[in-house]
Design an enzyme around this catalytic site. Structure first.
Site, PDB file in Angstrom:
ATOM      1  N   ASP A 100       0.822  -1.203   0.000  1.00  0.00           N
ATOM      2  CA  ASP A 100       0.000   0.000   0.000  1.00  0.00           C
ATOM      3  C   ASP A 100       0.859   1.257   0.000  1.00  0.00           C
ATOM      4  O   ASP A 100       0.733   2.122  -0.848  1.00  0.00           O
ATOM      5  CB  ASP A 100      -0.972   0.012   1.185  1.00  0.00           C
ATOM      6  CG  ASP A 100      -0.298  -0.198   2.544  1.00  0.00           C
ATOM      7  OD1 ASP A 100       0.936  -0.427   2.601  1.00  0.00           O
ATOM      8  OD2 ASP A 100      -0.992  -0.136   3.577  1.00  0.00           O
ATOM      9  N   ASP A 103       7.000   3.855   3.776  1.00  0.00           N
ATOM     10  CA  ASP A 103       7.259   5.020   4.616  1.00  0.00           C
ATOM     11  C   ASP A 103       8.751   4.994   4.995  1.00  0.00           C
ATOM     12  O   ASP A 103       9.596   5.410   4.216  1.00  0.00           O
ATOM     13  CB  ASP A 103       6.314   4.908   5.819  1.00  0.00           C
ATOM     14  CG  ASP A 103       6.334   6.104   6.740  1.00  0.00           C
ATOM     15  OD1 ASP A 103       6.643   7.204   6.296  1.00  0.00           O
ATOM     16  OD2 ASP A 103       6.033   5.935   7.941  1.00  0.00           O
ATOM     17  N   GLY A 105      10.471   2.335   5.113  1.00  0.00           N
ATOM     18  CA  GLY A 105      11.034   1.254   4.304  1.00  0.00           C
ATOM     19  C   GLY A 105      11.341   0.006   5.116  1.00  0.00           C
ATOM     20  O   GLY A 105      11.721  -1.024   4.564  1.00  0.00           O
ATOM     21  N   ARG A 165     -10.549   2.418   5.668  1.00  0.00           N
ATOM     22  CA  ARG A 165     -10.073   1.639   4.514  1.00  0.00           C
ATOM     23  C   ARG A 165     -11.051   1.708   3.347  1.00  0.00           C
ATOM     24  O   ARG A 165     -10.670   1.518   2.204  1.00  0.00           O
ATOM     25  CB  ARG A 165      -9.880   0.173   4.905  1.00  0.00           C
ATOM     26  CG  ARG A 165      -8.784  -0.061   5.939  1.00  0.00           C
ATOM     27  CD  ARG A 165      -8.468  -1.544   6.028  1.00  0.00           C
ATOM     28  NE  ARG A 165      -7.726  -1.889   7.232  1.00  0.00           N
ATOM     29  CZ  ARG A 165      -6.414  -1.759   7.380  1.00  0.00           C
ATOM     30  NH1 ARG A 165      -5.693  -1.273   6.392  1.00  0.00           N
ATOM     31  NH2 ARG A 165      -5.820  -2.092   8.504  1.00  0.00           N
TER      32      ARG A 165
HETATM   33  P1  IMP Z   1       7.359   1.504   6.967  1.00  0.00           P
HETATM   34  O1  IMP Z   1       7.856   0.213   7.533  1.00  0.00           O
HETATM   35  O2  IMP Z   1       7.708   2.670   7.846  1.00  0.00           O
HETATM   36  O3  IMP Z   1       7.765   1.733   5.540  1.00  0.00           O
HETATM   37  O4  IMP Z   1       5.785   1.454   7.044  1.00  0.00           O
HETATM   38  C1  IMP Z   1       4.998   0.835   6.096  1.00  0.00           C
HETATM   39  C2  IMP Z   1       3.649   0.468   6.632  1.00  0.00           C
HETATM   40  O5  IMP Z   1       3.191   1.438   7.582  1.00  0.00           O
HETATM   41  C3  IMP Z   1       2.626   0.481   5.521  1.00  0.00           C
HETATM   42  O6  IMP Z   1       2.507  -0.794   4.921  1.00  0.00           O
HETATM   43  C4  IMP Z   1       1.366   0.925   6.236  1.00  0.00           C
HETATM   44  O7  IMP Z   1       0.713  -0.200   6.790  1.00  0.00           O
HETATM   45  C5  IMP Z   1       1.862   1.807   7.349  1.00  0.00           C
HETATM   46  N1  IMP Z   1       1.824   3.234   6.971  1.00  0.00           N
HETATM   47  C6  IMP Z   1       2.864   4.046   6.705  1.00  0.00           C
HETATM   48  N2  IMP Z   1       2.457   5.287   6.398  1.00  0.00           N
HETATM   49  C7  IMP Z   1       1.106   5.249   6.451  1.00  0.00           C
HETATM   50  C8  IMP Z   1       0.076   6.246   6.198  1.00  0.00           C
HETATM   51  O8  IMP Z   1       0.311   7.416   5.871  1.00  0.00           O
HETATM   52  N3  IMP Z   1      -1.195   5.802   6.350  1.00  0.00           N
HETATM   53  C9  IMP Z   1      -1.523   4.530   6.708  1.00  0.00           C
HETATM   54  N4  IMP Z   1      -0.598   3.590   6.930  1.00  0.00           N
HETATM   55  C10 IMP Z   1       0.704   3.944   6.813  1.00  0.00           C
END
Ligand code: IMP
Length: 185
Positions: A100, A103, A105, A165
């Site tokens: 989805d 962020d 990573g 969602r």
């Molecule tokens: P990361 O590990 O920081 O890259 O986070 C990724 C996961 O965090 C995504 O798969 C989402 O489930 C959640 N996430 C990150 N940013 C958002 C946002 O702006 N809205 C909703 N979910 C987010």
């Protein structure tokens, strides 16, 4: 009655639809041989995955993983747990991870390591949204739907505390979390 919208629209439904049509055709061209396995990352990617597969005019298989990384909050914990695994063996297969949003990573980096260990023939990634300025871990994205600014977004599969969602647009969440608004003082 339409679902309540918690903030301003960042990506409107028609824009999402148009981008996915282009993306689906482009990705399909990248898989000319054996049918790839599309791995959707639950829950956030379920809406995107449903639209993306219908925009890909090739034979393909689908499966899902469920990852716990946020624990209900809004910042990545850095710890990632595979809460539900694939049913499909992926050794020797072409795998496309469908995410989805990326962020920091961290979630994707951990998932990549897990899936690479199973020796797929190829492993590529498609993410609907990329918050590129938030990146802390260098992860490769092969296809990106939209690069978005550093705002917390919901809708089109993305949630805040399990809500929103079902919104058709990607919307910036303004004014605190849904959980606080609904059950908090
Ligand atoms: P990361 O590990 O920081 O890259 O986070 C990724 C996961 O965090 C995504 O798969 C989402 O489930 C959640 N996430 C990150 N940013 C958002 C946002 O702006 N809205 C909703 N979910 C987010």
């Amino acid at each position: 009655m339409p679902a309540p919208r918690p903030g301003r629209v960042v990506i409107a439904e028609p824009e999402i639809r148009a981008r996915i049509a282009t993306l689906g055709a482009e990705i399909a061209r990248g898989y000319a041989g054996e049918p790839p396995v599309l791995v959707g990352v639950l829950q956030g990617a379920f809406v995107f995955m449903a639209d993306l597969v219908r925009a890909m005019p090739i034979d393909l298989a689908t499966d899902f993983v469920r990852i716990e990384s946020y624990g209900g909050g809004r910042t990545s914990s850095g710890r990632v747990r595979l809460a539900a695994d694939l049913a499909t063996p992926i050794e020797g297969r072409d795998v496309l991870v469908v995410e989805d949003i990326v962020d920091t990573g961290r979630t994707l980096a951990a998932l990549r390591r897990t899936l690479e260990a199973r020796r797929p023939r190829s492993l590529r990634v498609c993410a609907l949204c990329d918050k590129v300025e938030r990146r802390q871990v260098d992860v490769r994205l092969d296809w990106v739907g939209f690069t978005i600014p550093n705002v917390f977004v919901v809708g089109y599969g993305l949630d805040d505390a399990g809500l929103y969602r079902n919104l058709p647009d990607v919307v910036a969440l303004e004014g605190g979390s849904a959980a606080r608004r609904v059950i908090g003082p």
